[in-house]
Enzyme design. Structure first.
Site, short mmCIF file in Angstrom:
data_model
loop_
_atom_site.label_atom_id
_atom_site.label_comp_id
_atom_site.label_asym_id
_atom_site.label_seq_id
_atom_site.Cartn_x
_atom_site.Cartn_y
_atom_site.Cartn_z
N LYS A 127 18.88 -33.46 54.44
CA LYS A 127 19.43 -33.16 55.77
C LYS A 127 19.12 -31.72 56.16
O LYS A 127 18.68 -30.91 55.33
CB LYS A 127 20.94 -33.39 55.77
CG LYS A 127 21.71 -32.47 54.83
CD LYS A 127 23.19 -32.78 54.86
CE LYS A 127 23.96 -31.86 53.90
NZ LYS A 127 25.42 -32.11 53.95
N TYR A 158 23.13 0.80 63.89
CA TYR A 158 24.23 0.64 64.85
C TYR A 158 25.55 1.13 64.26
O TYR A 158 25.83 0.91 63.08
CB TYR A 158 24.37 -0.83 65.24
CG TYR A 158 23.35 -1.31 66.24
CD1 TYR A 158 23.31 -0.81 67.53
CD2 TYR A 158 22.42 -2.28 65.88
CE1 TYR A 158 22.38 -1.25 68.45
CE2 TYR A 158 21.48 -2.74 66.79
CZ TYR A 158 21.46 -2.22 68.08
OH TYR A 158 20.53 -2.66 68.98
#
Length: 389
Positions: free
Chosen positions: A37, A275
């Site tokens: 999957k 940041y």
């Protein structure tokens, strides 16, 4: 330098080797399937299926119908290539069938895992309305033994087994459940779920004596033979993840190398990077900026925690280097102050996953699991597939 110089290398031979390793832990009659999957956990289902079929795998598990249809097309071509009987490979859909999809399952020879009484009744009604012979379309049934997710409650299951004709007409050939804590070998819920599943299997076999049982995922296989029953469903272990400590025999599958796009010196110190100015150098420093970020699956939780590996061009061992500052969308900053000047250059690649930094090590640094790391690896990487044992 192209952004595609970021290399995600996937070793298909290792996928097959890991399946054989898991298969060797099982009794001869226990079916070892493969969970493919989420595009084979992000590695490319279309490419992963071939080595698995070639290794001998014949049962595959996906999450949803769309995945199953894609996998079925690929498997049909592989059956021809390897001269197998038509539909020699089974496909089970773990989330079952949504309303209106029942006949798509029947037409494509896909097996839904029926997870509720409502889903079972829809399955029966759709097959009857379409004129299918009772019991001609196979399906699995799932009972919840402690996961608290998909599956029939024990009380619902007990009532359902009182109607053996329904189960037979629905084509039920497999009883499934799912372990919640298999990666914690000593967790008491493992044994509780085992006993509940054993009781459920005894109940349903009174009316369907040929029915098989499946409880274990990758980690469950490691719990011992009593957890294996008739079929197991490994996923992450196929792709090099280690869901428990008892998986040293598994081969790594993924290697991720990312290019340096800039090297910078801060000769005076006293500067911050990234940041939020979350990392500050109080000393002279040198950094390398690497071309990948959280848009590529380097999770933001790696900020100030992860590391990479720079090999030495002279054939020496190389160096680990820590990630500093916050992970950005497209880049990360690495402190290379301790590495000799000139040893790290623009265009050189740093290893993020590989022989020096395992998939599970990266996941641990990010505070997550290897499943999330693999399925988060973005589509901006240049994926290359190798078949080296």
């Amino acid at each position: 330098m192209s952004r595609s110089s970021s290399d995600l290398v996937i070793n298909l031979a290792s996928v097959a080797k890991n399946w054989r390793t898991l298969k060797s832990r099982l009794a001869a009659k226990c079916d070892c399937g493969a969970v493919v999957k989420a595009d084979a956990y992000g590695l490319g289902m279309g490419r992963v299926l071939r080595p698995l079929v070639q290794a001998g795998c014949r049962t595959f598990y996906v999450a949803y119908l769309e995945e199953a249809i894609e996998a079925a097309e690929r498997l049909r071509s592989l059956e021809v290539e390897f001269q197998l009987q038509p539909h020699a490979c089974r496909l089970l859909v773990l989330a079952g069938c949504e309303p209106g999809d029942e006949l798509d399952f029947a037409r494509e020879k896909l097996e839904p895992v029926l997870v509720s009484e409502e889903m079972l009744q829809r399955w029966l009604a759709a097959l009857e309305a379409a004129g299918f012979r009772p019991g001609s379309q196979p399906a699995a049934l799932k009972v919840d033994t402690g996961m608290g997710r998909l599956g029939l409650e024990p009380e619902q299951f007990a009532q359902l087994v009182q109607n053996p004709k329904q189960l037979s007409d629905a084509g039920i050939n497999l009883l499934m459940s799912h372990l919640a804590c298999a990666d914690e070998i000593e967790h008491e819920l493992n044994n509780t779920q085992l006993k509940r599943f054993e009781r459920s299997l005894v109940q349903i076999k009174r009316t369907l004596p040929e029915l098989k049982g499946s409880l274990s995922n990758s980690a469950g296989i490691c719990l011992g033979a009593e957890y294996h029953f008739d079929a197991v469903r490994p996923g992450i272990a196929l792709y090099g993840g280690k869901p428990s400590l008892d998986y040293d025999a598994l081969a790594p599958v993924v290697e991720l190398n990312l290019p340096v796009i800039q090297v910078r010196d801060f000769p005076e110190g006293g500067c911050s990077v990234g940041y939020g100015a979350s990392h500050r150098f109080e000393r002279p420093a040198r950094v390398a900026i690497i071309a990948a970020g959280y848009a590529d699956g380097l999770l933001r939780s790696l900020s100030g925690k992860g590391e990479c590996w720079f090999p030495s061009a002279k054939g020496e061992q190389g160096w680990f280097a820590p990630l500093v500052g916050r992970v950005s969308m497209d880049s990360v900053i690495v402190d290379i102050t301790h590495i000799p000047a000139g040893a790290v250059r623009v265009g050189q690649c740093a290893q993020i996953i590989g022989d020096k930094i395992s998939l599970d090590s990266l996941a641990q640094a990010a505070g997550t699991i290897s499943y999330e790391i693999l399925t988060s690896l973005g589509n901006r990487y240049r994926r290359s597939y190798v078949n080296t044992a």
